[in-house]
Write a protein that holds these residues in place. Structure first.
Motif, PDB file in Angstrom:
ATOM      1  N   SER A 115     -24.085 123.312 -18.651  1.00 45.78           N
ATOM      2  CA  SER A 115     -25.116 122.907 -19.589  1.00 45.78           C
ATOM      3  C   SER A 115     -26.391 123.624 -19.246  1.00 45.78           C
ATOM      4  O   SER A 115     -26.869 123.567 -18.137  1.00 45.78           O
ATOM      5  CB  SER A 115     -25.331 121.404 -19.479  1.00 45.78           C
ATOM      6  OG  SER A 115     -26.650 121.099 -19.729  1.00 45.78           O
ATOM      7  N   GLU A 116     -26.907 124.294 -20.208  1.00 46.00           N
ATOM      8  CA  GLU A 116     -28.144 124.971 -19.891  1.00 46.00           C
ATOM      9  C   GLU A 116     -29.098 124.930 -21.068  1.00 46.00           C
ATOM     10  O   GLU A 116     -29.588 125.908 -21.582  1.00 46.00           O
ATOM     11  CB  GLU A 116     -27.900 126.389 -19.462  1.00 46.00           C
ATOM     12  CG  GLU A 116     -27.462 127.298 -20.527  1.00 46.00           C
ATOM     13  CD  GLU A 116     -27.542 128.704 -19.997  1.00 46.00           C
ATOM     14  OE1 GLU A 116     -28.149 129.527 -20.649  1.00 46.00           O
ATOM     15  OE2 GLU A 116     -27.032 128.953 -18.908  1.00 46.00           O
ATOM     16  N   ASN A 117     -29.303 123.763 -21.473  1.00 43.37           N
ATOM     17  CA  ASN A 117     -30.207 123.590 -22.583  1.00 43.37           C
ATOM     18  C   ASN A 117     -31.634 123.573 -22.116  1.00 43.37           C
ATOM     19  O   ASN A 117     -32.548 123.589 -22.898  1.00 43.37           O
ATOM     20  CB  ASN A 117     -29.897 122.277 -23.268  1.00 43.37           C
ATOM     21  CG  ASN A 117     -29.678 121.221 -22.255  1.00 43.37           C
ATOM     22  OD1 ASN A 117     -29.031 121.444 -21.238  1.00 43.37           O
ATOM     23  ND2 ASN A 117     -30.228 120.067 -22.472  1.00 43.37           N
ATOM     24  N   VAL A 119     -19.880 124.704 -32.676  1.00 38.41           N
ATOM     25  CA  VAL A 119     -19.014 125.255 -31.646  1.00 38.41           C
ATOM     26  C   VAL A 119     -18.759 126.713 -31.954  1.00 38.41           C
ATOM     27  O   VAL A 119     -18.318 127.061 -33.037  1.00 38.41           O
ATOM     28  CB  VAL A 119     -17.681 124.498 -31.590  1.00 38.41           C
ATOM     29  CG1 VAL A 119     -16.766 125.137 -30.572  1.00 38.41           C
ATOM     30  CG2 VAL A 119     -17.923 123.050 -31.261  1.00 38.41           C
ATOM     31  N   GLN A 120     -19.087 127.512 -31.014  1.00 37.96           N
ATOM     32  CA  GLN A 120     -18.840 128.936 -31.197  1.00 37.96           C
ATOM     33  C   GLN A 120     -18.201 129.529 -29.963  1.00 37.96           C
ATOM     34  O   GLN A 120     -18.629 129.292 -28.847  1.00 37.96           O
ATOM     35  CB  GLN A 120     -20.138 129.658 -31.495  1.00 37.96           C
ATOM     36  CG  GLN A 120     -19.923 131.136 -31.655  1.00 37.96           C
ATOM     37  CD  GLN A 120     -20.927 131.742 -32.565  1.00 37.96           C
ATOM     38  OE1 GLN A 120     -22.043 131.280 -32.623  1.00 37.96           O
ATOM     39  NE2 GLN A 120     -20.529 132.759 -33.290  1.00 37.96           N
ATOM     40  N   ARG A 121     -17.261 130.312 -30.212  1.00 36.50           N
ATOM     41  CA  ARG A 121     -16.576 130.964 -29.097  1.00 36.50           C
ATOM     42  C   ARG A 121     -17.350 132.193 -28.689  1.00 36.50           C
ATOM     43  O   ARG A 121     -17.886 132.917 -29.522  1.00 36.50           O
ATOM     44  CB  ARG A 121     -15.183 131.346 -29.542  1.00 36.50           C
ATOM     45  CG  ARG A 121     -14.296 131.827 -28.442  1.00 36.50           C
ATOM     46  CD  ARG A 121     -12.986 132.280 -29.011  1.00 36.50           C
ATOM     47  NE  ARG A 121     -12.155 131.157 -29.431  1.00 36.50           N
ATOM     48  CZ  ARG A 121     -10.886 131.058 -29.117  1.00 36.50           C
ATOM     49  NH1 ARG A 121     -10.310 131.993 -28.405  1.00 36.50           N
ATOM     50  NH2 ARG A 121     -10.176 130.055 -29.522  1.00 36.50           N
ATOM     51  N   PHE A 169     -16.651 128.529 -24.784  1.00 35.60           N
ATOM     52  CA  PHE A 169     -17.192 127.986 -26.019  1.00 35.60           C
ATOM     53  C   PHE A 169     -18.627 127.568 -25.795  1.00 35.60           C
ATOM     54  O   PHE A 169     -18.958 126.989 -24.772  1.00 35.60           O
ATOM     55  CB  PHE A 169     -16.388 126.771 -26.474  1.00 35.60           C
ATOM     56  CG  PHE A 169     -15.024 127.132 -26.943  1.00 35.60           C
ATOM     57  CD1 PHE A 169     -14.791 127.380 -28.278  1.00 35.60           C
ATOM     58  CD2 PHE A 169     -13.987 127.235 -26.043  1.00 35.60           C
ATOM     59  CE1 PHE A 169     -13.519 127.709 -28.715  1.00 35.60           C
ATOM     60  CE2 PHE A 169     -12.710 127.565 -26.475  1.00 35.60           C
ATOM     61  CZ  PHE A 169     -12.480 127.811 -27.806  1.00 35.60           C
ATOM     62  N   GLU A 170     -19.410 127.861 -26.750  1.00 35.58           N
ATOM     63  CA  GLU A 170     -20.786 127.403 -26.678  1.00 35.58           C
ATOM     64  C   GLU A 170     -20.958 126.299 -27.700  1.00 35.58           C
ATOM     65  O   GLU A 170     -20.814 126.510 -28.888  1.00 35.58           O
ATOM     66  CB  GLU A 170     -21.734 128.544 -26.986  1.00 35.58           C
ATOM     67  CG  GLU A 170     -21.576 129.665 -25.994  1.00 35.58           C
ATOM     68  CD  GLU A 170     -22.508 130.808 -26.316  1.00 35.58           C
ATOM     69  OE1 GLU A 170     -23.321 130.654 -27.244  1.00 35.58           O
ATOM     70  OE2 GLU A 170     -22.411 131.830 -25.644  1.00 35.58           O
ATOM     71  N   ILE A 171     -21.264 125.164 -27.200  1.00 32.72           N
ATOM     72  CA  ILE A 171     -21.375 124.002 -28.063  1.00 32.72           C
ATOM     73  C   ILE A 171     -22.828 123.587 -28.143  1.00 32.72           C
ATOM     74  O   ILE A 171     -23.451 123.299 -27.132  1.00 32.72           O
ATOM     75  CB  ILE A 171     -20.543 122.836 -27.532  1.00 32.72           C
ATOM     76  CG1 ILE A 171     -19.123 123.322 -27.271  1.00 32.72           C
ATOM     77  CG2 ILE A 171     -20.544 121.712 -28.520  1.00 32.72           C
ATOM     78  CD1 ILE A 171     -18.242 122.272 -26.704  1.00 32.72           C
ATOM     79  N   ARG A 213     -21.684 125.133 -22.223  1.00 37.72           N
ATOM     80  CA  ARG A 213     -20.682 126.192 -22.197  1.00 37.72           C
ATOM     81  C   ARG A 213     -19.415 125.661 -21.568  1.00 37.72           C
ATOM     82  O   ARG A 213     -19.422 125.053 -20.525  1.00 37.72           O
ATOM     83  CB  ARG A 213     -21.195 127.377 -21.415  1.00 37.72           C
ATOM     84  CG  ARG A 213     -22.284 128.020 -22.154  1.00 37.72           C
ATOM     85  CD  ARG A 213     -22.337 129.481 -21.835  1.00 37.72           C
ATOM     86  NE  ARG A 213     -23.337 130.066 -22.675  1.00 37.72           N
ATOM     87  CZ  ARG A 213     -24.615 129.979 -22.407  1.00 37.72           C
ATOM     88  NH1 ARG A 213     -25.009 129.368 -21.334  1.00 37.72           N
ATOM     89  NH2 ARG A 213     -25.492 130.495 -23.206  1.00 37.72           N
ATOM     90  N   VAL A 214     -18.387 125.928 -22.190  1.00 35.59           N
ATOM     91  CA  VAL A 214     -17.102 125.482 -21.697  1.00 35.59           C
ATOM     92  C   VAL A 214     -16.237 126.680 -21.436  1.00 35.59           C
ATOM     93  O   VAL A 214     -16.073 127.534 -22.288  1.00 35.59           O
ATOM     94  CB  VAL A 214     -16.420 124.599 -22.753  1.00 35.59           C
ATOM     95  CG1 VAL A 214     -15.174 124.015 -22.184  1.00 35.59           C
ATOM     96  CG2 VAL A 214     -17.364 123.540 -23.212  1.00 35.59           C
ATOM     97  N   CYS A 215     -15.751 126.757 -20.288  1.00 36.20           N
ATOM     98  CA  CYS A 215     -14.783 127.819 -20.059  1.00 36.20           C
ATOM     99  C   CYS A 215     -13.498 127.208 -19.570  1.00 36.20           C
ATOM    100  O   CYS A 215     -13.460 126.392 -18.676  1.00 36.20           O
ATOM    101  CB  CYS A 215     -15.312 128.845 -19.081  1.00 36.20           C
ATOM    102  SG  CYS A 215     -15.548 128.223 -17.454  1.00 36.20           S
ATOM    103  N   LEU A 216     -12.479 127.601 -20.192  1.00 38.81           N
ATOM    104  CA  LEU A 216     -11.170 127.077 -19.834  1.00 38.81           C
ATOM    105  C   LEU A 216     -10.376 128.198 -19.207  1.00 38.81           C
ATOM    106  O   LEU A 216     -10.217 129.257 -19.786  1.00 38.81           O
ATOM    107  CB  LEU A 216     -10.478 126.589 -21.093  1.00 38.81           C
ATOM    108  CG  LEU A 216     -11.363 125.641 -21.897  1.00 38.81           C
ATOM    109  CD1 LEU A 216     -10.782 125.453 -23.271  1.00 38.81           C
ATOM    110  CD2 LEU A 216     -11.503 124.336 -21.193  1.00 38.81           C
TER     111      LEU A 216
END
Length: 350
Positions: A255-257, A161-163, A171-173, A110-113
DNA sequence: TATATTTGACCCAG
DNA sequence: CTGGGTCAAATATA
């Protein structure tokens, strides 16, 4: 076999009761005096526990015959221009397995900007977008990327990639597959994202155009300094202040896979969770997966996807008797292994 | 011109 | 049948 089930059940119960304990703890932390970070952390752990428990339940039915279901004969794709060759080299031999068996490990990042700079980070590989789909229930379309060198080097790595629905800044990559290409740029992961996700819909995308040019370098620089691994999450329970990340300029990545619960993880295990999407051949795995704690985003809808995916993966890994080459990679990957998983099961590693 | 992205259609699993 | 994943022609960009 019964031992296994017993064992499994034990850890399942253990996991559930752990979740309960954590929930109790959370309750005591509900008063405003305690830091919200603590609460978030507890929520994270609770979620992890339940996630793990669920995954355990999912494994059980697949203990006997995890993979071979409907052989679904691969005899010639109806498509005139056979585009299925990608999979075909996987299910070589007569072992007509499901095509889906193709080793597909999914990593959720997960990316948060925090500032408006949109853009899912890149992990140093060059990706090429090959599709975009509107996902049911999701506000934003999902982008499909594959390795640029897929045709040249047969690199099967892909990512999605999904927002996030709620937070456009998240974003969830999902990474799947491993890079077999020899792209050496991953020593210095370039965090760039020349993607304009929903540009086409709004005709005024002038700024996005230029954004996509400049942001690359900035993000790159920022991220290089802000990287941090999510190591020994479990031991951090009482040490939150040091847990916070020193100046992550762009925002945070999570990251939480992993399904396994942090509470049962030993640090050495967590330490080995280096990003697995880095090609093992070029074992320069010094790219540390950045991570940060954020508002409990672990639950919700995406929970199921990750868990189901992982189930798949795990089953694929478990059935590694006649695993193709790529499965070997996965066997080396500690990511989807669970410390509570009965490794002593006869035949697990056979 | 070459390479990357967009986008509608196709395929497949559930 | 539906939704998600992929393909490939058309289009955009360097």
């Amino acid at each position: 076999m019964e031992n296994v089930e017993n064992w499994d059940q034990k850890s399942l119960i253990n996991e559930l009761s752990q979740g309960m304990e954590l929930a109790k703890q959370l309750r005591t932390h509900l008063d405003p005096s305690s830091s919200h970070q603590t609460r978030e952390f507890l929520v994270e752990k609770i979620l992890s526990s339940f996630e793990k428990a669920i995954s355990m339940l999912k494994w059980r039915p697949s203990a006997g015959e995890p993979t071979v279901e409907s052989p679904r004969s691969v005899s010639g794709s109806p498509r005139s221009h056979d585009s299925g060759q990608v999979f075909k080299d996987q299910d070589h031999k007569d072992v007509s397995k499901k095509r889906k068996i193709l080793p597909r490990w999914t990593e959720q990042v997960r990316v948060c900007l925090e500032n408006g700079t949109e853009g899912p980070l890149d992990d140093g590989y060059s990706w090429r977008k090959y599709g975009q789909k509107d996902i049911l229930g999701a506000k934003h379309p999902r982008g499909y990327y594959r390795c640029t060198h897929r045709h040249v080097q047969g690199c099967l790595a892909t990512k999605q990639v999904q927002r996030s629905d709620e937070d456009p800044s998240i974003f969830e990559i999902s990474y799947r597959g491993k890079h077999t290409c020899s792209q050496a740029s991953h020593l210095v992961p370039a965090y760039a994202s020349p993607r304009k996700q929903e540009t086409k819909k709004n005709t005024d995308h002038h700024q996005q155009q230029q954004q996509k040019q400049q942001k690359s370098q900035e993000i790159l620089l920022n991220f290089q300094t802000g990287l941090r691994v999510q190591s020994d999450l479990d031991t951090q329970e009482h040490t939150f202040p040091p847990f916070s990340f020193p100046s992550t300029p762009i925002g945070c990545i999570k990251s939480e896979n992993h399904i396994f619960s942090p509470s049962t993880l030993d640090t050495s295990f967590m330490g080995s969770i280096s990003p697995s999407f880095i090609s093992p051949a070029t074992s320069e795995s010094n790219f540390s997966m950045p991570w940060c704690q954020m508002n409990s985003y672990g639950g919700g809808h995406n929970l199921q996807t990750s868990e189901s995916d992982l189930t798949e993966i795990i089953s694929a890994t478990t059935s590694g008797t006649n695993s193709p080459i790529l499965d070997l990679d996965f066997a080396l990957d500690p990511v989807e292994f669970d410390p509570n998983f009965p490794f002593d099961t006869p035949g697990f590693f056979s």
